[in-house]
Write a protein that holds these residues in place. Structure first.
Motif, short mmCIF file in Angstrom:
data_model
loop_
_atom_site.label_atom_id
_atom_site.label_comp_id
_atom_site.label_asym_id
_atom_site.label_seq_id
_atom_site.Cartn_x
_atom_site.Cartn_y
_atom_site.Cartn_z
N PHE A 342 -4.73 -129.31 -51.24
CA PHE A 342 -5.28 -128.80 -49.99
C PHE A 342 -4.35 -127.73 -49.43
CE2 PHE A 342 -5.64 -129.72 -45.21
CZ PHE A 342 -6.71 -128.86 -45.04
N CYS A 343 -4.91 -126.57 -49.11
CA CYS A 343 -4.12 -125.49 -48.54
C CYS A 343 -4.72 -125.11 -47.18
CB CYS A 343 -4.12 -124.27 -49.47
SG CYS A 343 -3.16 -122.87 -48.86
N PHE A 344 -3.86 -125.03 -46.18
CA PHE A 344 -4.32 -124.65 -44.84
C PHE A 344 -3.32 -123.71 -44.19
CE2 PHE A 344 -1.68 -128.40 -44.17
CZ PHE A 344 -0.91 -128.06 -43.05
N THR A 391 0.56 -125.69 -48.67
CA THR A 391 -0.22 -126.30 -49.75
C THR A 391 0.35 -127.68 -50.01
OG1 THR A 391 -0.57 -124.11 -50.73
CG2 THR A 391 -1.08 -126.03 -52.11
N SER A 397 -10.80 -136.27 -50.68
CA SER A 397 -11.35 -135.56 -49.52
C SER A 397 -11.14 -136.35 -48.23
CB SER A 397 -12.84 -135.28 -49.74
OG SER A 397 -13.55 -136.47 -49.99
N ILE A 400 -7.74 -135.56 -46.95
CA ILE A 400 -7.72 -134.23 -46.33
C ILE A 400 -8.28 -134.29 -44.91
CG2 ILE A 400 -8.74 -131.91 -46.43
CD1 ILE A 400 -8.56 -132.10 -49.49
N THR A 404 -6.35 -133.29 -41.44
CA THR A 404 -6.95 -132.33 -40.52
C THR A 404 -7.07 -132.90 -39.11
OG1 THR A 404 -8.19 -131.34 -42.35
CG2 THR A 404 -8.95 -130.85 -40.13
N SER A 415 -6.74 -123.69 -40.20
CA SER A 415 -7.85 -123.07 -40.94
C SER A 415 -7.69 -123.42 -42.42
CB SER A 415 -7.84 -121.55 -40.76
OG SER A 415 -8.02 -121.21 -39.42
N LYS A 416 -8.74 -123.91 -43.03
CA LYS A 416 -8.70 -124.26 -44.45
C LYS A 416 -8.68 -122.99 -45.29
CE LYS A 416 -11.06 -126.93 -48.04
NZ LYS A 416 -12.20 -127.82 -48.35
N TYR A 418 -8.10 -123.28 -48.95
CA TYR A 418 -8.89 -123.85 -50.06
C TYR A 418 -8.61 -125.34 -50.17
CZ TYR A 418 -4.52 -123.01 -52.70
OH TYR A 418 -3.22 -122.97 -53.11
#
Length: 418
Positions: A342-344, A391, A397, A400, A404, A415-416, A418
C-alpha cells in the motif's frame, strides 16, 4: 509421406477433424518418446481449498525448453520428408514455439530460422539462439513476425512450421492429455490455455477420444479472447488489438484448423482478468515454488470462476519462460492488487515530530515501511508543508482500511497512490 502431406492440405478443416483419430495422437506420443518429459501431476492443497475441487497441476513449465510447445514442434518437424528437412525450417514466435522448433531442429540436425518480434524478452531470444537457431528480430508483435517469416520462406525455400494451425503440431500437443489421463484416470475436467488454439485442440481431441465424459475447458485472457469471439460469431474473428500480460496467448486471429477442432471438442471457454492472472502467478510461486509466465497460469486463474465442486481437475501450467524483470513487475502488481503493498501520500506541517507520529501509527498497526519519500519541493501550494509518500507492506485490503481509518482519526488526510 510427401504424398500424404499433399493430400491433407486439400482437405478443409472440418474434414481433417473427422479423419483425425486417437491413433494419430498415440503415433505422436511414440514419436516424442525419449524427447519430451512426462511431467507428472502435482496435487495442490492450496488451489484445491480455494476452488473447492481436487486440483492437480500439470507442470509443463518443467518441460524441456520450458513449455509444452516442444511436443508439437518436434512431432511436426520429425515427420518432414528428407527433401523438406534439407531445406530447413522457419517459424514465427514470441518465444516458446521458437525454442521448441530450435530444439527440435538441433536434435534432428536441421537448419532453423526463427522470426521473433523485436519486443521479445531477451531471455527468450538468447534461449532460442542457444539451441543453434538463427534469430531474426522483426516487428512489434506476432503478426508482424509471421508476415516476415512467410516472406523469408518464399525467398529461401524453408518449410514453415506454424505454431498452432498445423495438424502434426496439435497432435503433438495432444500427448499432454494422454499423460494426464495416464496419471489421473478418473480426471473430470482439464483446463487448458488458449492462444491460437493448437494446445487446446490437441488436448481436447485426445481427452475426448480416450474418454468422452472428460470436460475440457479452454482459458483465454480477457484482453486476447480471439477464440471465444470466433465461437460466438460462428466464424473466424480477428480482434482489432490484444493487450495482456499473458503474452504467449496474445493472438489476434485463431487458426481455421484449431477453430474447427475446438468447436467440436472443447466444452467451454472461460476468460480471466489481468488481476486474476497475476494473482495466480503469485500463488503458484508462493505455494508451490514454481515459476511460470503469464500465459502459463491461465488455467489456475480460471479455477475460482468454475461453478462445479468436488471434481478432479487437471490445470495445465503451460510454460515458464519469463525473464526476471518481467516476473518482478508482475509480482509487484499482484501484491498491490491483493492488498499486500500500500502506497499513500500525505501533506504534513513542516515541523519536527510529524514523521515520527506517522511512523508510530504504522508500527502500532504492524505495517512495515519499505519506502519513504519526504519532499518539500513537491508541495507547491504552501511553503509550510511537505509531502510525505509512504509505501508499506500490508496483510490485505482490510488491513489497508484499518490504516487509512486510523490515520484519519489522528487528523492525517491521506491520498492513495496505489
Amino acid at each position: 509421406m510427401e504424398k500424404e502431406a499433399a493430400k491433407q492440405t486439400t482437405l478443409n478443416p472440418e474434414e481433417i477433424v473427422k479423419k483425425t483419430s486417437i491413433a494419430d495422437v498415440y503415433r505422436a506420443a511414440k514419436q516424442l518418446d525419449g524427447i519430451t518429459r512426462h511431467t507428472r501431476l502435482i496435487y495442490s492443497e492450496y488451489f484445491s481449498q480455494i476452488s473447492h475441487n481436487e486440483i492437480y497441476i500439470k507442470p509443463e513449465n518443467l518441460q524441456k525448453t520450458g513449455s509444452f510447445k516442444l511436443r508439437g514442434a518436434y512431432n511436426c518437424i520429425s515427420q518432414l520428408s528428407h527433401n523438406e528437412k534439407a531445406r530447413g525450417v522457419i517459424a514465427a514466435s514470441a518465444g516458446n514455439h521458437a525454442q521448441g522448433v530450435a530444439y527440435a531442429a538441433q536434435k534432428l540436425k536441421l537448419k532453423a530460422v526463427i522470426v521473433m518480434p523485436a519486443t521479445t524478452p531477451i531471455l527468450k531470444v538468447e534461449a532460442t539462439r542457444a539451441y543453434g537457431a538463427e534469430v531474426v528480430l522483426y516487428g512489434d508483435n506476432y503478426d508482424d513476425a509471421c508476415a516476415k517469416a512467410y516472406e523469408l520462406e518464399k525467398k529461401h525455400g524453408y518449410v514453415f512450421i506454424h505454431p498452432f494451425n498445423n495438424l502434426e503440431v496439435l497432435l503433438g500437443q495432444g500427448t499432454t492429455a494422454l499423460e494426464i489421463i495416464d496419471n489421473l484416470k478418473d480426471v473430470d475436467i482439464i483446463l487448458v490455455p488458449i492462444g491460437g488454439g493448437g494446445f487446446a485442440s490437441g488436448t481436447a481431441l485426445a481427452a475426448k477420444l480416450v474418454n468422452p465424459t472428460i470436460k475440457v475447458i479452454g482459458v483465454e485472457p480477457e484482453g486476447a479472447a480471439c477464440m471465444k469471439a470466433s465461437l460466438q460469431a460462428g466464424k473466424i474473428v480477428t480482434l482489432p488489438s490484444v493487450d495482456t500480460v499473458a503474452e504467449g496467448t496474445a493472438v489476434k486471429t485463431p487458426g481455421e484448423l484449431t477453430f474447427a477442432f475446438i468447436k467440436k471438442y472443447v466444452d467451454e471457454i472461460i476468460t480471466v482478468s489481468e488481476l486474476e492472472i497475476m494473482s495466480a502467478l503469485l500463488s503458484l510461486i508462493e505455494k508451490h515454488k514454481l515459476i511460470a509466465e503469464g500465459a502459463g497460469v491461465l488455467s489456475l486463474a480460471a479455477l475460482q470462476r468454475l461453478s462445479c465442486k468436488n471434481k478432479k481437475i487437471a490445470a495445465i501450467v503451460s510454460g515458464g519462460n519469463i525473464d526476471i524483470s518481467t516476473i518482478s513487475a508482475l509480482i509487484d502488481k499482484a501484491l498491490v492488487a491483493r492488498g499486500r503493498v500500500f502506497c499513500f501520500s500525505v501533506k504534513l506541517p513542516d515541523k519536527p515530530g510529524q514523521l515520527l507520529a506517522i511512523s508510530q501509527i504504522l508500527s502500532d498497526l504492524n505495517a512495515n515501511v519499505i519506502h519513504l519519500d519526504h519532499n518539500q519541493a513537491k508541495v507547491t501550494d504552501s511553503f509550510e508543508k511537505v509531502l510525505l509518500e509512504v509505501t508499506v507492506e500490508t496483510h490485505n485490503s482490510n488491513h489497508i482500511s484499518q490504516i487509512t481509518e486510523t490515520l484519519k482519526k489522528y487528523g492525517f488526510q491521506i491520498s492513495k497512490v496505489y
